[in-house]
Design a protein around this motif. Sequence first.
Motif, mmCIF file in Angstrom:
data_model
loop_
_atom_site.group_PDB
_atom_site.id
_atom_site.type_symbol
_atom_site.label_atom_id
_atom_site.label_comp_id
_atom_site.label_asym_id
_atom_site.label_seq_id
_atom_site.Cartn_x
_atom_site.Cartn_y
_atom_site.Cartn_z
ATOM 1 N N ILE A 1 0.848 -1.198 0.000
ATOM 2 C CA ILE A 1 0.000 0.000 0.000
ATOM 3 C C ILE A 1 0.882 1.247 0.000
ATOM 4 N N VAL B 1 -4.338 2.598 10.261
ATOM 5 C CA VAL B 1 -4.903 1.276 10.000
ATOM 6 C C VAL B 1 -5.851 0.948 11.142
ATOM 7 N N SER C 1 -9.781 -3.700 11.515
ATOM 8 C CA SER C 1 -9.982 -4.689 10.449
ATOM 9 C C SER C 1 -8.760 -4.788 9.527
ATOM 10 N N HIS C 2 -7.661 -4.138 9.918
ATOM 11 C CA HIS C 2 -6.393 -4.149 9.179
ATOM 12 C C HIS C 2 -6.483 -3.458 7.825
ATOM 13 N N SER C 3 -7.431 -2.549 7.678
ATOM 14 C CA SER C 3 -7.506 -1.740 6.465
ATOM 15 C C SER C 3 -7.371 -0.272 6.867
ATOM 16 N N GLU D 1 -8.204 3.377 7.573
ATOM 17 C CA GLU D 1 -9.405 4.132 7.923
ATOM 18 C C GLU D 1 -9.372 5.512 7.277
ATOM 19 N N GLN E 1 -10.523 1.893 -2.114
ATOM 20 C CA GLN E 1 -11.637 0.960 -2.249
ATOM 21 C C GLN E 1 -11.163 -0.467 -2.541
ATOM 22 N N HIS E 2 -9.907 -0.628 -2.945
ATOM 23 C CA HIS E 2 -9.355 -1.946 -3.266
ATOM 24 C C HIS E 2 -8.077 -2.205 -2.465
ATOM 25 N N GLN E 3 -7.993 -1.696 -1.255
ATOM 26 C CA GLN E 3 -6.749 -1.822 -0.493
ATOM 27 C C GLN E 3 -6.342 -3.243 -0.202
ATOM 28 N N ARG E 4 -7.275 -4.164 -0.188
ATOM 29 C CA ARG E 4 -6.948 -5.576 0.069
ATOM 30 C C ARG E 4 -6.103 -6.170 -1.070
ATOM 31 N N PRO F 1 -0.001 -4.887 3.193
ATOM 32 C CA PRO F 1 0.038 -3.789 4.165
ATOM 33 C C PRO F 1 1.450 -3.239 4.282
ATOM 34 N N SER G 1 2.595 -4.692 9.563
ATOM 35 C CA SER G 1 1.577 -5.223 10.467
ATOM 36 C C SER G 1 1.896 -4.887 11.920
#
Length: 173
Positions: free
Chosen positions: A25, A55, A58-60, A62, A113-116, A120, A123
Amino acid sequence: MAGSNATAGTREGVVVKHTSENTTIDRILECAVALNWNALTQTDEVTALQVEYRVGPSHSLEYLKLWSSTTRGIWNLVCEYWMQSSSTHESGTTFTRIKPSSDFSWMLDAIMQHQRAFLPGSSDFMDGLVQINAPTNLDLVSAQTDMTEALDRIGSHRRYDDVGGRAGSSSND
């Protein structure tokens, strides 16, 4: 094109290779900023930009904030992106101080919108920081390659067409 090698950038003369599946990311945010440097800085006085992000559980991401600096140690907010609205802010991109950049807003929205689709940054920490200096021509070519591959991978219907800075439609036939 997933799995193809792309030059991801240079740091102190070392060329770093990434495949589109292992782009972090941090790297894709760096690419978006580099490709939109002129629109985001709107002056030759800006010496650096930095992206700060949080982050969530939910590990995304914010939110993220983009800051500019013309003097070492002094940072000015350029824009921020929030995933969720609240009583203090809207979701999406909000620009301060500069004219909104539609290309950067669009790229940022696609990334967030597609960070997954991206690894990361770390962590170990809830906060992230990516510092970006004025990009060289080599940095721009590398950023364009990485951004194009990432947008193709996430199924974007628009893509960044050239280093000079214009987004356009792409056909996914």
